[in-house]
Design an enzyme around this catalytic site. Structure first.
Site, PDB file in Angstrom:
ATOM      1  N   ALA A  75      15.088 -14.323  46.703  1.00 15.29           N
ATOM      2  CA  ALA A  75      15.422 -13.053  47.345  1.00 15.29           C
ATOM      3  C   ALA A  75      16.930 -12.825  47.439  1.00 15.29           C
ATOM      4  CB  ALA A  75      14.798 -12.983  48.731  1.00 15.29           C
ATOM      5  N   THR A  76      17.696 -13.905  47.553  1.00 10.72           N
ATOM      6  CA  THR A  76      19.149 -13.724  47.589  1.00 10.72           C
ATOM      7  C   THR A  76      19.611 -13.030  46.310  1.00 10.72           C
ATOM      8  OG1 THR A  76      19.463 -15.664  48.995  1.00 10.72           O
ATOM      9  CG2 THR A  76      21.380 -14.929  47.732  1.00 10.72           C
ATOM     10  N   ASN A 155      13.759 -11.821  59.889  1.00  5.32           N
ATOM     11  CA  ASN A 155      13.408 -13.232  59.812  1.00  5.32           C
ATOM     12  C   ASN A 155      13.588 -13.971  61.138  1.00  5.32           C
ATOM     13  OD1 ASN A 155      16.011 -12.338  58.600  1.00  5.32           O
ATOM     14  ND2 ASN A 155      16.548 -14.493  58.851  1.00  5.32           N
ATOM     15  N   SER A 203      10.492 -13.409  47.680  1.00  3.21           N
ATOM     16  CA  SER A 203      10.828 -14.790  47.379  1.00  3.21           C
ATOM     17  C   SER A 203       9.577 -15.654  47.554  1.00  3.21           C
ATOM     18  CB  SER A 203      11.927 -15.275  48.317  1.00  3.21           C
ATOM     19  OG  SER A 203      12.234 -16.618  48.029  1.00  3.21           O
ATOM     20  N   ALA A 204       9.215 -16.409  46.516  1.00  8.01           N
ATOM     21  CA  ALA A 204       7.942 -17.136  46.523  1.00  8.01           C
ATOM     22  C   ALA A 204       7.855 -18.195  47.628  1.00  8.01           C
ATOM     23  CB  ALA A 204       7.706 -17.793  45.162  1.00  8.01           C
ATOM     24  N   HIS A 205       8.986 -18.837  47.962  1.00  8.94           N
ATOM     25  CA  HIS A 205       8.881 -19.956  48.914  1.00  8.94           C
ATOM     26  C   HIS A 205       8.605 -19.487  50.339  1.00  8.94           C
ATOM     27  CE1 HIS A 205      12.862 -20.200  51.110  1.00  8.94           C
ATOM     28  NE2 HIS A 205      13.262 -19.464  50.092  1.00  8.94           N
ATOM     29  N   THR A 244      16.665 -17.966  30.495  1.00 10.35           N
ATOM     30  CA  THR A 244      15.320 -18.424  30.152  1.00 10.35           C
ATOM     31  C   THR A 244      14.431 -18.424  31.385  1.00 10.35           C
ATOM     32  OG1 THR A 244      16.200 -19.788  28.383  1.00 10.35           O
ATOM     33  CG2 THR A 244      14.016 -20.376  29.205  1.00 10.35           C
ATOM     34  N   CYS A 330      24.198 -23.759  63.919  1.00  7.40           N
ATOM     35  CA  CYS A 330      25.032 -24.949  64.054  1.00  7.40           C
ATOM     36  C   CYS A 330      26.056 -24.974  62.937  1.00  7.40           C
ATOM     37  CB  CYS A 330      24.168 -26.210  63.949  1.00  7.40           C
ATOM     38  SG  CYS A 330      23.766 -26.929  65.521  1.00  7.40           S
TER      39      CYS A 330
HETATM   40  C1  LIG Z   1      14.644 -16.227  53.163  1.00  9.95           C
HETATM   41  C2  LIG Z   1      15.160 -14.844  53.121  1.00  9.95           C
HETATM   42  C3  LIG Z   1      16.060 -14.425  52.117  1.00  9.95           C
HETATM   43  C4  LIG Z   1      16.619 -15.367  51.089  1.00  9.95           C
HETATM   44  O1  LIG Z   1      15.647 -15.753  50.180  1.00  9.95           O
HETATM   45  P1  LIG Z   1      15.902 -16.929  49.116  1.00  9.95           P
HETATM   46  O2  LIG Z   1      14.795 -16.774  48.142  1.00  9.95           O
HETATM   47  O3  LIG Z   1      15.809 -18.191  49.894  1.00  9.95           O
HETATM   48  O4  LIG Z   1      17.218 -16.692  48.505  1.00  9.95           O
HETATM   49  C5  LIG Z   1      16.451 -13.111  52.119  1.00  9.95           C
HETATM   50  N1  LIG Z   1      16.011 -12.240  53.041  1.00  9.95           N
HETATM   51  C6  LIG Z   1      15.168 -12.606  54.024  1.00  9.95           C
HETATM   52  C7  LIG Z   1      14.719 -11.600  55.015  1.00  9.95           C
HETATM   53  C8  LIG Z   1      14.714 -13.920  54.096  1.00  9.95           C
HETATM   54  O5  LIG Z   1      13.885 -14.276  55.075  1.00  9.95           O
END
Ligand SMILES: *Cc1c(COP(=O)(O)O)cnc(C)c1O
Length: 403
Positions: A75-76, A155, A203-205, A244, A330
């Site tokens: 997502a970044t 978030n 973002s998949a994770h 790729t 932190c």
């Molecule tokens: C985690 C998060 C991101 C960043 O996603 P990554 O895939 O870890 O770079 C961006 N926006 C929000 C709202 C998020 O929670």
């Protein structure tokens, strides 16, 4: 003795990989190692086919078509591509962008960078619940506004922005609408047409897929945003993102998206019940405790609580059996209160004593029931040590009453 692993309640930071997703990925980490851009042999064909399928699975999660996705590293990168890509492409049309103060750093820092390049950015203030009012967007729009970027769900506190209402306003204006929807999959439904967004980051994770893979949705009807690429090279992803393709991870994102979509109704209800059980349990047992964020319009898995008179960090140390995050980042030397809580008007003391609980797939009612008394006990212990708490009790003062 084996050290007990803490209960994981930090799913807004990242989620564990679903074992079914790992199974879907493994063949592509082993024998199916082909480059999806290789057109001359079956190794390439089978990789390309798997990517196409994953593209459709991921697009279905947001009500889009596979052709509308640009696959990214997360997502970044999707946020960077949406903002820089649109700003650079449209700089001759206008140089004004609108966002909000509680966005993720991936959006805010990109905006800061664009300001250094000569763009102008309006940062909308949020209310005490973390929401913007669509009328603020209407009032901030100028002829030169080229893009508005607002997150679907925050978030840190889980508050949902009124995206659809903003989409309606922008439907009558030329500006593009980008939405960072990273926290939404598997928790709240997403339909790009209904929301009226032109660009959307994933973002998949964050939905039980692998780390390091994501997507930017780029609408192919209506405003049809065109983006200047950030990465140049082989012209992958229709020239918008060279490099790729990370086939195993993309396959994993597709599988994770399919599960997130199919399991959303049941899982969202289950998470909300679990979250409410935790929240109610703590609020009933601990005085001088406040919920940060919107009480209704928020993610079903998130609660952000301020326990007045204690430090979030100290509470985390007293209860090592839970993995959560606190309202203070932190940094190396100082404890900076969260900019999100600050933007919502929380005094620094109330930000320092906040904890974010974010629940997910593996959490159970039994885990919650074990943790509540431990947290209650730890708060009582820490307040015993606080002269401020004693003084406030004596004087009948409340820190959280008026919130
Ligand atoms: C985690 C998060 C991101 C960043 O996603 P990554 O895939 O870890 O770079 C961006 N926006 C929000 C709202 C998020 O929670």
């Amino acid at each position: 003795m084996v050290e007990e692993r803490p209960v994981y309640l930090d799913h807004n930071a990242t989620t564990p990989l679903d074992p079914r997703v790992l199974d879907a990925m493994l063949p592509f980490l082993r024998e199916r190692f082909g480059n999806a851009a290789s057109k001359t042999h079956p190794f390439g064909w089978e990789a390309a086919e798997a990517v196409d399928r994953a593209r459709e699975q991921t697009a279905a999660l947001i009500g889009a078509t596979g052709k509308e996705l640009v696959l990214t590293s997360g997502a970044t990168e999707a946020d960077n591509l949406a903002l820089k890509g649109a700003a650079w492409k449209l700089r001759d049309k206008g140089r004004h962008l609108i966002t909000a103060t509680t966005e993720h750093k991936a959006v805010l820092d990109t905006c800061k960078h664009l300001e250094q390049e000569g763009f102008e950015v309006t940062y909308l203030a949020v209310d005490r619940t973390g929401r913007i009012d669509p009328e603020q967007v209407a009032a901030a729009l100028k002829k030169e506004t080229i893009l508005v970027s607002l997150m679907l769900a925050n978030n840190e506190v889980g508050t949902l922005h009124p995206i659809r209402e903003v989409g309606e306003i922008l439907g009558r204006h030329g500006a593009l609408f980008h939405c960072d929807a990273t926290q939404a999959p598997g928790k709240v439904p997403i339909a790009v047409d209904d929301l009226g967004v032109d660009l959307l980051s994933l973002s998949a994770h964050k939905f039980n897929g692998p780390k390091g893979v994501g997507a930017l949705y780029v609408r192919r009807s209506g405003k049809r945003p065109r983006l200047e690429p950030i990465l140049h090279g082989g012209g992958h992803e229709r020239g918008m993102r060279s490099g790729t393709l990370n086939v195993p991870s993309i396959v994993g994102m597709g599988a994770a998206a399919e599960f997130a979509l199919a399991e959303l109704p049941a899982e969202a209800a289950r998470l909300a019940a679990l979250r409410d059980r935790l929240e109610r349990g703590l609020l009933e047992a601990i005085d001088e405790t406040a919920v940060n964020g919107h009480r209704e319009s928020r993610l079903p898995n998130t609660t952000n609580l301020s326990f007045a008179f204690i430090e979030g960090e100290s509470l985390m140390m007293r209860v090592p059996s839970m993995a959560v995050s606190s309202g203070s980042a932190c940094t190396s030397a100082s404890l900076e209160p969260s900019y999100v809580l600050r933007a919502m008007g929380l005094p620094d003391e109330m930000a320092h004593c906040s904890i974010r609980f974010s629940l997910g797939k593996g959490n159970t009612p039994e885990q919650i029931d074990v943790l509540i008394p431990r947290i209650v006990e730890a708060v009582a212990f820490l307040r015993e040590l606080s002269p401020l708490y004693e003084e406030a009790k004596k004087k009948g003062l409340s820190w959280v009453k008026n919130r």
